[in-house]
Design a protein around this motif. Structure first.
Motif, PDB file in Angstrom:
ATOM      1  N   VAL A  39       5.998  12.799  -0.251  1.00 53.60           N
ATOM      2  CA  VAL A  39       6.873  11.632  -0.148  1.00 53.60           C
ATOM      3  C   VAL A  39       5.976  10.399  -0.131  1.00 53.60           C
ATOM      4  CG1 VAL A  39       8.540  10.416   1.303  1.00 53.60           C
ATOM      5  CG2 VAL A  39       8.603  12.916   1.139  1.00 53.60           C
ATOM      6  N   GLU A  40       6.336   9.420  -0.978  1.00 52.44           N
ATOM      7  CA  GLU A  40       5.549   8.182  -0.990  1.00 52.44           C
ATOM      8  C   GLU A  40       6.072   7.247   0.087  1.00 52.44           C
ATOM      9  OE1 GLU A  40       3.993   6.784  -5.125  1.00 52.44           O
ATOM     10  OE2 GLU A  40       6.064   7.449  -5.359  1.00 52.44           O
ATOM     11  N   THR A  49       0.843  -1.184   0.000  1.00 51.86           N
ATOM     12  CA  THR A  49       0.000   0.000   0.000  1.00 51.86           C
ATOM     13  C   THR A  49       0.884   1.241   0.000  1.00 51.86           C
ATOM     14  OG1 THR A  49      -1.612  -1.230   1.253  1.00 51.86           O
ATOM     15  CG2 THR A  49      -1.848   1.155   1.290  1.00 51.86           C
ATOM     16  N   ILE A  50       0.508   2.202  -0.857  1.00 57.11           N
ATOM     17  CA  ILE A  50       1.267   3.456  -0.904  1.00 57.11           C
ATOM     18  C   ILE A  50       0.482   4.522  -0.141  1.00 57.11           C
ATOM     19  CG2 ILE A  50       2.195   5.261  -2.420  1.00 57.11           C
ATOM     20  CD1 ILE A  50       2.211   3.115  -4.664  1.00 57.11           C
ATOM     21  N   ASP A  51       1.150   5.199   0.777  1.00 48.93           N
ATOM     22  CA  ASP A  51       0.577   6.374   1.441  1.00 48.93           C
ATOM     23  C   ASP A  51       1.380   7.587   0.986  1.00 48.93           C
ATOM     24  OD1 ASP A  51      -1.069   4.692   2.927  1.00 48.93           O
ATOM     25  OD2 ASP A  51       0.356   4.549   4.581  1.00 48.93           O
ATOM     26  N   TYR A  52       0.770   8.759   1.037  1.00 45.36           N
ATOM     27  CA  TYR A  52       1.523   9.995   0.765  1.00 45.36           C
ATOM     28  C   TYR A  52       1.715  10.755   2.080  1.00 45.36           C
ATOM     29  CZ  TYR A  52       0.292   9.742  -4.275  1.00 45.36           C
ATOM     30  OH  TYR A  52       0.140   9.373  -5.587  1.00 45.36           O
ATOM     31  N   VAL A 105       3.226  12.178  -8.422  1.00 47.78           N
ATOM     32  CA  VAL A 105       4.081  12.665  -7.334  1.00 47.78           C
ATOM     33  C   VAL A 105       5.296  13.400  -7.898  1.00 47.78           C
ATOM     34  CG1 VAL A 105       5.570  11.927  -5.420  1.00 47.78           C
ATOM     35  CG2 VAL A 105       3.287  10.952  -5.680  1.00 47.78           C
ATOM     36  N   ALA A 106       5.934  12.799  -8.890  1.00 51.58           N
ATOM     37  CA  ALA A 106       7.140  13.421  -9.453  1.00 51.58           C
ATOM     38  C   ALA A 106       6.801  14.781 -10.067  1.00 51.58           C
ATOM     39  CB  ALA A 106       7.756  12.494 -10.496  1.00 51.58           C
ATOM     40  N   ARG A 157      -3.738   8.173   3.339  1.00 53.34           N
ATOM     41  CA  ARG A 157      -3.689   6.709   3.258  1.00 53.34           C
ATOM     42  C   ARG A 157      -4.244   6.195   1.927  1.00 53.34           C
ATOM     43  NH1 ARG A 157      -0.451   4.610   7.046  1.00 53.34           N
ATOM     44  NH2 ARG A 157      -0.975   5.236   9.153  1.00 53.34           N
ATOM     45  N   ASN A 158      -3.698   5.078   1.464  1.00 50.03           N
ATOM     46  CA  ASN A 158      -4.244   4.335   0.314  1.00 50.03           C
ATOM     47  C   ASN A 158      -4.222   5.098  -1.005  1.00 50.03           C
ATOM     48  OD1 ASN A 158      -4.903   2.018   1.834  1.00 50.03           O
ATOM     49  ND2 ASN A 158      -6.667   3.132   2.663  1.00 50.03           N
TER      50      ASN A 158
END
Ligand code: S3P
Length: 739
Positions: free
Chosen positions: A735-736, A305-308, A724-725, A711-712
């Motif tokens: 930031v991931e 899972t990726i959060d920011y 993001v980039a 989240r998520n």
């Protein structure tokens, strides 16, 4: 708990039997490893090299002493298994677990049944997929099974305890266990292992037999070496496998030879389209397969899972082009596939949603090259050229794919099933299934009109005159696409203008669409002609940067080449009503769609009552607009937007919950929300797996007092790969974090 193993008797000390014996000894998987072989030389080698603790020549010497907790592994060639089972049957107690390693399971099960007069509970058929072109006990390798698959094909009669014991043995040797039925195993192996082996043998034998060409081996390059590596395998073993699995092998061989005949015909006729089709599809399938082998996700949910984590920023500046329009990208694949000729698409969105559509058409036999840097080449198959896919079409998170495809597929000759991820599986499909059924389509949905959708082919569709109960471009498009296959004139009337990319693109592909006010109509039975499509940047993705610049003092951002179709510019209208400083320049038309550059400079915003006629024109932009409202002076009120509750998430609830967590007064109503502008605090919010919610909270950070943890965020890749980039290049600080 895995039952423990006392003694392991390995009958047959070839590569597989020897390697398992060695692994069992080295890894302490049992108390004693006994080896048996008809060949005294093998036995002395096994003993000398520490593969076994002791050896026996006659299995009768030990079989009668075995009992509960002991395992016999029959590691002999496939055709020798019946013989061994006949020897074992009168000697073994019922409590001894017996398993085998033969590459064909049907013949082994038959042999065991014959020997016992029934299928005994103690027998667990197994097959480790860990061959090598090496053979014999000399090649025994205790690491041979590490991370390799072992297929077990237990039968109804197989005892649980015995199955567990065999599982434990293989897991202890490092293997990963799969279970399937005997028939499934033999079919799968015929296709993926037995066929390639006989092809490799046959190719080498053919070339070797061409006497005048003996020399050619000298010039054989890497391709030949790779393709024929498996022709160095043990001939006796492969003889046995082919004899034992003859039926499944003949079936797949027949399909294969048909394909080779077609290829031969295509070469004779210089049918380059056919050749390119085979090679392109095969390469895609091979890449997919390679990813599976590497255990990487491929249009499947990621396991991580990726959060920011977003820290407060100051302002955003720069000139950027966001990825291509999602709606137009979907439609370019659909219409390009059905067209006559080759369509080239540039600026295609390489996001998961549009890739799901692309994959679906590949699954239906369309040759599609790319995407490569946004360029896709579609070899159209014509209105009736799609083929039945081999399995359900998986559409990931994409509602547009499912709803538009439902219409387009309702008029095909074949059956098809449409499936999606968890979010898509909860979304309403009756809104398209209803009118399509009125046209004569046969569509089965799950309870509450949810996916999967099963569409029965071969129906004669008739045109309808459909008044949409809700403003939905997806429903309108679905009906119009079914109308291409219907008898008569299909007409849609919408309660408010919605995006008209389908109508515009059909016209671009030479298919007449008549439009007047809220009505769009077309006659069925026409043709599409290939064209080239330049996909503009997606205004829905540009929105995040428009709002970012509008809320962050000192900002000045230019978004280039943005699609500004009048049915999509609600966000521009609403932001301008709120006082944003927005300027459109460089207006032009690209492939039937208006395009412009949009410059946004910071100016203080004030709250407004959003006019309801703007709702369908800004339907995907509200999450970001709610952030603008949270940063505006005063109150913003949205009404007439109940559709937001059935998007990738309930966007009213998701945004109200998140904004409330960040200290903003955001009160949801059944069809909208009231937001009082205020100060954003630090905090933690959940995007609920919705890409637009995730990106909206990311830009909120520009005005937040501290970090926001979102989240998520995995699904941002559905519409905005590289978000993001790109965001970080204009001044956001995202930031991931992977969990
Ligand atoms: C879309 C139509 C809209 C929009 C979706 C894309 C399309 O959905 O929200 O992201 O490409 O036709 P509805 O038709 O359900 O409003």
């Amino acid at each position: 708990m895995t039952p423990t193993i006392n003694r392991l008797l390995v009958v047959g000390l070839g590569l597989i039997g020897g390697s398992l014996a060695k692994a069992a000894r080295e890894r302490g998987l049992c108390r004693e490893v006994i080896g048996s072989s008809r060949n005294p030389d093998t036995l002395s080698k096994a003993l000398a090299s520490g593969v076994v603790d002791r050896v026996i020549i006659d299995i009768g010497d030990v079989a009668g002493d075995l009992g509960e907790g002991d395992v016999v592994l029959v590691g002999v060639p496939t055709l020798t298994v019946p013989d061994i089972m006949h020897q074992l049957q009168p000697l073994l107690a019922d409590s001894v677990t017996v398993t085998d390693v033969a590459s064909v399971k049907g013949s082994v099960v038959t042999a065991v049944r014959r020997a016992y007069g029934k299928m005994p509970a103690q027998f667990v058929p197994g097959h480790p997929i860990a061959g090598s072109e090496k053979s014999g006990v000399d090649a025994a390798n205790s690491g041979l099974f590490d991370d390799h698959r072992v297929i077990l094909t237990p039968l109804q009669e197989t005892g649980k305890e015995h199955l567990q014991r065999v599982r434990g043995l293989w897991q202890g040797a490092g293997a990963v266990i799969s279970e399937m039925t005997v028939a499934e195993h033999d079919e799968v192996l015929a296709a993926t292992s037995h066929l390639p082996h006989i092809l490799a043998y046959t190719l080498v034998d053919t070339l070797a037999g061409m006497r005048e060409n003996r020399e050619i081996f000298r010039y054989a390059a890497g391709g030949f070496r790779d393709f024929t590596r498996i022709a160095a395998s043990d001939p006796m073993m492969w003889h046995d496998i082919v004899m034992a699995n003859d039926q499944a092998l003949l079936a797949v061989l027949e399909t294969f030879t048909d394909h080779v005949d077609q290829l031969k015909y295509a070469i004779q006729n210089k049918d380059s389209e056919y050749l390119l089709g085979v090679f392109t599809r095969a390469r895609e399938a091979r890449n997919h397969f390679a990813k599976m082998l590497e255990n990487k996700a491929y249009l499947e949910p990621m396991t991580q899972t990726i959060d920011y984590r977003v820290s407060p920023g100051n302002s955003v500046t720069g000139s950027i082009r966001v990825p291509g329009d999602k709606s137009i990208s979907h439609r370019s694949i659909m219409l390009g596939s059905l067209a006559e000729g080759v369509t080239t698409v540039t600026g295609f969105l390489e996001g998961e949603d549009s890739l799901a559509t692309l994959q679906a058409f590949r699954d239906m036999g369309v040759v599609i090259e790319g995407p490569q840097s946004g360029r896709v080449v579609i070899h159209g198959v014509g209105m009736t050229g799609l083929k039945a896919p081999a399995c359900p079409l998986y559409l990931g998170n994409s509602g547009t794919s499912m709803r538009l495809l439902a219409g387009l597929l309702a008029g095909q000759t074949f059956d098809v099933e449409l499936t999606g991820d968890e979010s898509l599986s909860q979304r309403p499909m009756e809104r398209v299934a209803g009118p399509l059924r009125q046209m004569g389509a046969v569509i089965e949905a799950q309870q509450g009109g949810r996916p999967p959708l099963r569409i029965r082919g071969g129906q004669a569709l008739k045109a309808i005159d459909y008044c949409l109960p809700m403003a939905s471009a997806q429903v309108k498009s679905s009906v119009l696409l079914a109308g291409l296959y219907a008898n008569g004139t299909t007409r849609t009337t919408e309660p408010a203008p919605t995006r008209d990319h389908t109508e515009r693109m059909l016209t671009g592909f030479g298919y007449p669409v008549r439009r007047e006010g809220a009505v769009a109509e077309l006659d069925g039975g026409g043709k599409l002609y290939a064209t080239n499509i330049d996909v503009p940047a997606d205004i829905s993705s540009a929105t995040f940067f428009m709002v970012a610049a509008a809320i962050a003092p000192g900002s000045d951002v230019t978004l280039t080449h943005v699609g500004v179709n009048p049915t999509r510019i609600g966000v521009i209208n609403i932001l301008q009503m709120m006082g944003a400083d927005l300027e459109l320049t460089n207006h032009r038309e690209v492939g039937g769609e208006p395009v412009a550059d949009i410059r946004v400079r910071y100016a203080p915003l004030h709250g407004i009552d959003i006019p309801e006629d703007q709702v369908p024109l800004a339907i995907d932009e509200f999450p970001a607009l709610f952030v603008a409202a949270a940063c505006a002076e005063g109150k913003t009120r949205l009404t007439g937007a109940e559709e937001l509750r059935v998007k990738e998430s309930d966007r009213i609830k998701a945004m109200a919950d998140g904004l409330t967590c960040l200290g903003i007064q955001a009160i949801p109503t059944p069809d909208g929300i009231d937001i009082q502008g205020g100060t954003l605090r630090a905090g933690e919010v959940d995007s609920l797996g919705d890409h637009r919610i995730a990106m909206s909270f990311a830009i909120a950070s520009l005005r937040a007092q501290g970090n926001i943890l979102i989240r998520n965020c995995n699904n941002v890749a559905t519409s905005f790969p590289g978000f993001v980039a790109l965001a970080n290049t204009v001044g956001l600080k995202i930031v991931e974090e992977i969990r």
